[in-house]
Design a protein around this motif. Structure first.
Motif, PDB file in Angstrom:
ATOM      1  N   ARG A   7      -5.793  -0.156   8.221  1.00  0.00           N
ATOM      2  CA  ARG A   7      -4.574  -1.022   7.746  1.00  0.00           C
ATOM      3  C   ARG A   7      -5.443  -2.289   7.367  1.00  0.00           C
ATOM      4  O   ARG A   7      -6.292  -2.959   8.302  1.00  0.00           O
ATOM      5  N   ALA A   8      -5.383  -2.803   6.286  1.00  0.00           N
ATOM      6  CA  ALA A   8      -5.937  -4.121   5.664  1.00  0.00           C
ATOM      7  C   ALA A   8      -5.151  -4.960   5.136  1.00  0.00           C
ATOM      8  O   ALA A   8      -3.945  -4.404   4.413  1.00  0.00           O
ATOM      9  N   ARG A  82       2.119   7.008   9.048  1.00  0.00           N
ATOM     10  CA  ARG A  82       1.048   8.149   8.955  1.00  0.00           C
ATOM     11  C   ARG A  82       0.153   8.052   7.685  1.00  0.00           C
ATOM     12  O   ARG A  82      -0.536   8.760   7.081  1.00  0.00           O
ATOM     13  N   HIS A  83       0.154   6.676   7.285  1.00  0.00           N
ATOM     14  CA  HIS A  83      -0.586   6.463   5.967  1.00  0.00           C
ATOM     15  C   HIS A  83      -1.496   5.093   6.158  1.00  0.00           C
ATOM     16  O   HIS A  83      -1.276   4.238   7.248  1.00  0.00           O
ATOM     17  N   SER A  84      -2.551   5.171   5.669  1.00  0.00           N
ATOM     18  CA  SER A  84      -3.462   4.029   5.618  1.00  0.00           C
ATOM     19  C   SER A  84      -3.083   2.983   4.375  1.00  0.00           C
ATOM     20  O   SER A  84      -2.705   3.644   3.488  1.00  0.00           O
ATOM     21  N   TRP A  85      -3.079   1.862   4.586  1.00  0.00           N
ATOM     22  CA  TRP A  85      -2.541   0.953   3.576  1.00  0.00           C
ATOM     23  C   TRP A  85      -3.386  -0.330   3.341  1.00  0.00           C
ATOM     24  O   TRP A  85      -3.997  -0.796   4.376  1.00  0.00           O
ATOM     25  N   ASP A 107      -6.838  -3.894  10.836  1.00  0.00           N
ATOM     26  CA  ASP A 107      -8.418  -3.600  11.121  1.00  0.00           C
ATOM     27  C   ASP A 107      -9.236  -4.461  10.064  1.00  0.00           C
ATOM     28  O   ASP A 107     -10.419  -4.727  10.593  1.00  0.00           O
ATOM     29  N   LEU A 108      -8.861  -5.019   9.246  1.00  0.00           N
ATOM     30  CA  LEU A 108      -9.631  -6.056   8.208  1.00  0.00           C
ATOM     31  C   LEU A 108      -8.714  -6.842   7.400  1.00  0.00           C
ATOM     32  O   LEU A 108      -7.671  -6.273   7.191  1.00  0.00           O
ATOM     33  N   VAL A 109      -9.300  -7.974   7.208  1.00  0.00           N
ATOM     34  CA  VAL A 109      -8.582  -8.887   6.310  1.00  0.00           C
ATOM     35  C   VAL A 109      -9.665  -9.320   5.421  1.00  0.00           C
ATOM     36  O   VAL A 109     -10.693  -9.833   5.735  1.00  0.00           O
ATOM     37  N   ILE A 110      -9.185  -9.260   4.114  1.00  0.00           N
ATOM     38  CA  ILE A 110     -10.290  -9.664   3.088  1.00  0.00           C
ATOM     39  C   ILE A 110      -9.715 -11.259   2.594  1.00  0.00           C
ATOM     40  O   ILE A 110      -8.353 -11.122   2.157  1.00  0.00           O
ATOM     41  N   SER A 111     -10.390 -12.035   2.281  1.00  0.00           N
ATOM     42  CA  SER A 111      -9.892 -13.391   1.751  1.00  0.00           C
ATOM     43  C   SER A 111     -10.750 -13.643   0.814  1.00  0.00           C
ATOM     44  O   SER A 111     -12.086 -13.914   0.623  1.00  0.00           O
ATOM     45  N   LEU A 112      -9.935 -14.119  -0.394  1.00  0.00           N
ATOM     46  CA  LEU A 112     -10.564 -14.254  -1.585  1.00  0.00           C
ATOM     47  C   LEU A 112     -10.845 -15.986  -1.953  1.00  0.00           C
ATOM     48  O   LEU A 112      -9.774 -16.293  -1.774  1.00  0.00           O
ATOM     49  N   ASN A 113     -12.030 -16.351  -2.210  1.00  0.00           N
ATOM     50  CA  ASN A 113     -12.208 -17.843  -2.383  1.00  0.00           C
ATOM     51  C   ASN A 113     -12.673 -17.918  -4.000  1.00  0.00           C
ATOM     52  O   ASN A 113     -13.852 -17.598  -4.128  1.00  0.00           O
TER      53      ASN A 113
END
Ligand SMILES: Nc1ccn([C@H]2C[C@H](O)[C@@H](COP(=O)(O)OP(=O)(O)OP(=O)(O)O)O2)c(=O)n1
Ligand SMILES: Nc1nc2c(ncn2[C@@H]2O[C@H](COP(=O)(O)OP(=O)(O)O)[C@@H](O)[C@H]2O)c(=O)[nH]1
Length: 228
Positions: A7-8, A82-85, A107-113
């Motif tokens: 999950r992200a 039941r899904h990865s998203w 699980d993870l967070v992407i931050s765009l700068n």
């Protein structure tokens, strides 16, 4: 045995490339791309109770309040056990992040700068196919036929709030509300920040990060199932 679910969240100011990068991630890693903006538009089109309410804010160029966003998004995520998203555009505020936290572990967070000038240039050139949410840019990824969606041939539109006059206020608002969210994810040790002016140069870094986190494509057999 089923692969571990992943999950992200992807965050960033308007025009930072969340939608573009989310599509690449969904393609490469088989995650389901959930776009809060698309989901809002679907609810508005279907005249759901929350959609009707959300519309009154969006029409005035306002952010949809936290309780409406969480009421719309969280049940949807609960259906996705039941899904990865990968979620794009939610959470926007600390209250939304806390509500999401109580529903699932990210699980993870992407931050765009991305620099302001770049955002301004991209958005003034952003064209959208409203029915599908497909996004074009006259320089970066132009449609095959000018002004027309590649798949449906329908006309493309521009959003008024993508024009430079509206952008400064949108960016200021993003910075104010995103800061505590970014701090929260930093403190959890799951935040990954990417800076740059070109999606094609940022993408290899995101790709290699995800390759270390998602060893094999999860749910390759379910990725084409339509949204519940
Ligand atoms: N957590 C969220 C996500 C979206 N919205 C609202 C604001 C937008 O005007 C509308 C549509 O969402 P999009 O993400 O599609 O909006 P944009 O394309 O304008 O945003 P961006 O430029 O960041 O992609 O929904 C909101 O209030 N709260
Ligand atoms: N010129 C240029 N445009 C880009 C780049 N990456 C994305 N875009 C375009 O910039 C606009 C904003 O990107 P989008 O993915 O919608 O950003 P979001 O608002 O964060 O979801 C769209 O028109 C994209 O096609 C890039 O590296 N260069």
């Amino acid at each position: 045995m089923m692969a571990k679910l992943f999950r992200a969240v992807i965050m960033g100011p308007p025009g930072s490339g969340k939608g573009t990068i989310s599509e690449r991630i969904a393609q490469s890693f088989g995650l389901k791309h959930l776009s809060s903006g698309d989901f809002l538009r679907e609810n508005i089109a279907a005249n759901t109770e929350a959609g009707v309410l959300a519309k009154t804010y969006i029409e005035r160029g306002l952010m949809v309040p936290d309780h409406v966003m969480t009421r719309l998004l969280l049940p949807r995520l609960e259906e996705m056990t039941r899904h990865s998203w990968l979620m794009d555009g939610f959470p926007c505020t600390l209250a939304q992040a806390k509500a999401l936290n109580s529903t699932c572990d990210l699980d993870l967070v992407i931050s765009l700068n991305i620099p302001y000038e770049t955002l301004k240039d991209r958005l003034s050139d952003r064209w959208i196919h409203p029915a599908s949410g497909r996004v074009y840019n006259m320089g970066f990824n132009p449609p095959h036929v000018q002004g027309r969606d590649d798949l449906s041939g329908e006309p493309l539109i521009q959003h008024d709030n993508d024009q430079p006059e509206a952008l400064v206020a949108r960016l200021r608002h993003y910075k104010d509300v995103a800061k505590p969210v970014i701090d929260l994810y930093k403190s959890k040790g799951i935040l990954h920040m990417f800076s740059g002016t070109e999606t094609d140069r940022i993408w290899p870094y995101i790709n290699s990060l995800l390759s270390t986190k998602i060893p094999s494509r999860p749910e390759t057999d379910t990725q084409h199932i339509p949204l519940p």
